[in-house]
Design a protein around this motif. Sequence first.
Motif, PDB file in Angstrom:
ATOM      1  N   CYS A 122       0.857  -1.185   0.000  1.00  0.00           N
ATOM      2  CA  CYS A 122       0.000   0.000   0.000  1.00  0.00           C
ATOM      3  C   CYS A 122       0.895   1.238   0.000  1.00  0.00           C
ATOM      4  N   PRO A 123       0.744   2.126  -0.980  1.00  0.00           N
ATOM      5  CA  PRO A 123       1.611   3.311  -1.043  1.00  0.00           C
ATOM      6  C   PRO A 123       1.311   4.335   0.039  1.00  0.00           C
ATOM      7  N   VAL A 124       0.168   4.198   0.712  1.00  0.00           N
ATOM      8  CA  VAL A 124      -0.235   5.176   1.728  1.00  0.00           C
ATOM      9  C   VAL A 124       0.189   4.726   3.125  1.00  0.00           C
ATOM     10  N   CYS A 125      -0.322   3.567   3.571  1.00  0.00           N
ATOM     11  CA  CYS A 125      -0.016   3.109   4.939  1.00  0.00           C
ATOM     12  C   CYS A 125       1.173   2.156   4.986  1.00  0.00           C
ATOM     13  N   ILE A 141      -6.622  -4.062  -3.525  1.00  0.00           N
ATOM     14  CA  ILE A 141      -7.047  -2.929  -2.699  1.00  0.00           C
ATOM     15  C   ILE A 141      -6.606  -3.135  -1.251  1.00  0.00           C
ATOM     16  N   CYS A 142      -6.055  -2.095  -0.639  1.00  0.00           N
ATOM     17  CA  CYS A 142      -5.612  -2.173   0.759  1.00  0.00           C
ATOM     18  C   CYS A 142      -6.807  -2.326   1.694  1.00  0.00           C
ATOM     19  N   ASP A 145      -7.033   1.299   4.058  1.00  0.00           N
ATOM     20  CA  ASP A 145      -7.419   2.633   3.582  1.00  0.00           C
ATOM     21  C   ASP A 145      -7.985   2.655   2.161  1.00  0.00           C
ATOM     22  N   GLY A 146      -8.148   1.474   1.556  1.00  0.00           N
ATOM     23  CA  GLY A 146      -8.778   1.409   0.249  1.00  0.00           C
ATOM     24  C   GLY A 146      -7.924   1.858  -0.917  1.00  0.00           C
ATOM     25  N   SER A 147      -6.635   2.057  -0.684  1.00  0.00           N
ATOM     26  CA  SER A 147      -5.751   2.497  -1.761  1.00  0.00           C
ATOM     27  C   SER A 147      -5.416   1.340  -2.695  1.00  0.00           C
ATOM     28  N   PRO A 148      -5.210   1.622  -3.981  1.00  0.00           N
ATOM     29  CA  PRO A 148      -4.762   0.574  -4.903  1.00  0.00           C
ATOM     30  C   PRO A 148      -3.359   0.111  -4.504  1.00  0.00           C
ATOM     31  N   GLN A 150       0.399  -1.517  -4.878  1.00  0.00           N
ATOM     32  CA  GLN A 150       1.446  -1.391  -5.883  1.00  0.00           C
ATOM     33  C   GLN A 150       2.310  -2.637  -5.934  1.00  0.00           C
TER      34      GLN A 150
END
Length: 212
Positions: A122-125, A141-142, A145-148, A150
């Motif tokens: 997850c690129p965010v968390c 999908i994470c 946090d729902g981020s795509p 990578q």
Amino acid sequence: MGKGTQAQRLMADFGIPQISTGDILRDNIARGTDLGKVAKGLMDQGQLVPDQMVNNMVGARLAQPDVERGYILDGYPRTLGQAEWLDSHLTSTAAGHAPLVAISIRVDEQELLRRITGRRICPVCKHIYNIYSKPPKQEGICDFDGSPLQHRSDDTEAAFTERMKAYNSLTAPVIEHYSRQGRFREVDGARSVEQVTAAIESSLKQLRQAVE
């Protein structure tokens, strides 16, 4: 899960930062810096970034105040030159700090290939998944946090093959370096995440008692 997952768990347990040279390099790649452009070409081929470049990054990171209570070096040092530079750097700048100790997580090569090629991040968390052993609830999908998710450009079988060649020729001497000084332990990475964490923390306690 491998060293990145274990580093995150140790961060939480000890309240100290993780220093990942890979993360620093990928940040530079994402921002399109000169360092990032050079690093991307090398990493995509499974090659290591030159020692001087990596050492300079680590030296700058170790000068930041959040490392005063300790830190976890993730994936560094990878070469004997880096290990020798780090020893010298810490001797000159870290008077009074506990000596650095090293832990290696041993994993079968085929299992390691599955872990690397199946890795999604997850690129965010920064949560780490694996499509084979620890997939997200929804594909790609994470969970948090729902981020795509990578897939790193260097997490390929071709890059893995080159990485293993580099390990055998460059990284294995690092193990010998720290072993000679009584500052090295190896743990079995084939066990559960919790068991590996416990083994690492037990090894760290033993090493600390031996070197202090």
